[in-house]
Design a protein around this motif. Sequence first.
Motif, PDB file in Angstrom:
ATOM      1  N   CYS A  11      22.516 -62.787  70.331  1.00 15.10           N
ATOM      2  CA  CYS A  11      21.545 -61.714  70.160  1.00 15.10           C
ATOM      3  C   CYS A  11      20.481 -61.775  71.237  1.00 15.10           C
ATOM      4  O   CYS A  11      20.362 -62.759  71.961  1.00 15.10           O
ATOM      5  N   LEU A  12      19.717 -60.709  71.298  1.00 17.92           N
ATOM      6  CA  LEU A  12      18.601 -60.586  72.226  1.00 17.92           C
ATOM      7  C   LEU A  12      17.424 -60.053  71.427  1.00 17.92           C
ATOM      8  O   LEU A  12      17.560 -59.077  70.685  1.00 17.92           O
ATOM      9  N   MET A  13      16.269 -60.704  71.535  1.00 17.79           N
ATOM     10  CA  MET A  13      15.059 -60.254  70.848  1.00 17.79           C
ATOM     11  C   MET A  13      14.165 -59.536  71.845  1.00 17.79           C
ATOM     12  O   MET A  13      13.979 -59.995  72.972  1.00 17.79           O
ATOM     13  N   ILE A  14      13.604 -58.408  71.430  1.00 14.21           N
ATOM     14  CA  ILE A  14      12.610 -57.680  72.216  1.00 14.21           C
ATOM     15  C   ILE A  14      11.328 -57.740  71.397  1.00 14.21           C
ATOM     16  O   ILE A  14      11.233 -57.117  70.336  1.00 14.21           O
ATOM     17  N   GLY A  15      10.379 -58.523  71.878  1.00 14.09           N
ATOM     18  CA  GLY A  15       9.185 -58.782  71.079  1.00 14.09           C
ATOM     19  C   GLY A  15       9.572 -59.548  69.832  1.00 14.09           C
ATOM     20  O   GLY A  15      10.530 -60.324  69.825  1.00 14.09           O
ATOM     21  N   GLU A  16       8.839 -59.320  68.751  1.00 11.66           N
ATOM     22  CA  GLU A  16       9.149 -59.992  67.480  1.00 11.66           C
ATOM     23  C   GLU A  16       9.856 -59.070  66.504  1.00 11.66           C
ATOM     24  O   GLU A  16      10.290 -59.512  65.443  1.00 11.66           O
ATOM     25  N   ASP A  17       9.977 -57.773  66.854  1.00 11.42           N
ATOM     26  CA  ASP A  17      10.444 -56.787  65.886  1.00 11.42           C
ATOM     27  C   ASP A  17      11.814 -56.194  66.152  1.00 11.42           C
ATOM     28  O   ASP A  17      12.390 -55.575  65.274  1.00 11.42           O
ATOM     29  N   ILE A  18      12.338 -56.339  67.357  1.00  6.82           N
ATOM     30  CA  ILE A  18      13.597 -55.667  67.693  1.00  6.82           C
ATOM     31  C   ILE A  18      14.649 -56.699  68.059  1.00  6.82           C
ATOM     32  O   ILE A  18      14.435 -57.548  68.911  1.00  6.82           O
ATOM     33  N   GLN A  19      15.792 -56.629  67.362  1.00  2.00           N
ATOM     34  CA  GLN A  19      16.885 -57.574  67.600  1.00  2.00           C
ATOM     35  C   GLN A  19      18.155 -56.797  67.928  1.00  2.00           C
ATOM     36  O   GLN A  19      18.539 -55.882  67.211  1.00  2.00           O
ATOM     37  N   LEU A  20      18.802 -57.172  69.036  1.00  2.32           N
ATOM     38  CA  LEU A  20      20.082 -56.591  69.427  1.00  2.32           C
ATOM     39  C   LEU A  20      21.153 -57.662  69.293  1.00  2.32           C
ATOM     40  O   LEU A  20      21.053 -58.725  69.916  1.00  2.32           O
ATOM     41  N   ASP A  21      22.174 -57.397  68.486  1.00  4.58           N
ATOM     42  CA  ASP A  21      23.291 -58.326  68.294  1.00  4.58           C
ATOM     43  C   ASP A  21      24.533 -57.748  68.950  1.00  4.58           C
ATOM     44  O   ASP A  21      24.833 -56.565  68.773  1.00  4.58           O
TER      45      ASP A  21
END
Length: 73
Positions: A11-21
Amino acid sequence: MLVLSRCIGECLMIGEDIQLDVVNIENDIVTLNIATPPQIQVSNVPRPRRSQYKTSVKIKKRRSILLPGTGQG
């Protein structure tokens, strides 16, 4: 612009609120699961013709619910 490589299950986190799996990679298609807070909108733009780009992206969106006091969904 930031270019990253990820494998299925990473996964990749963008900030603390957005997660891309990364859910699946098959031929030239990458399937992503995107978790965002309700106030963030994610749009799926029309896919360009294959002659223009080598790889296309499918977007699947999942909403996360933050539990009070935990800061986690």
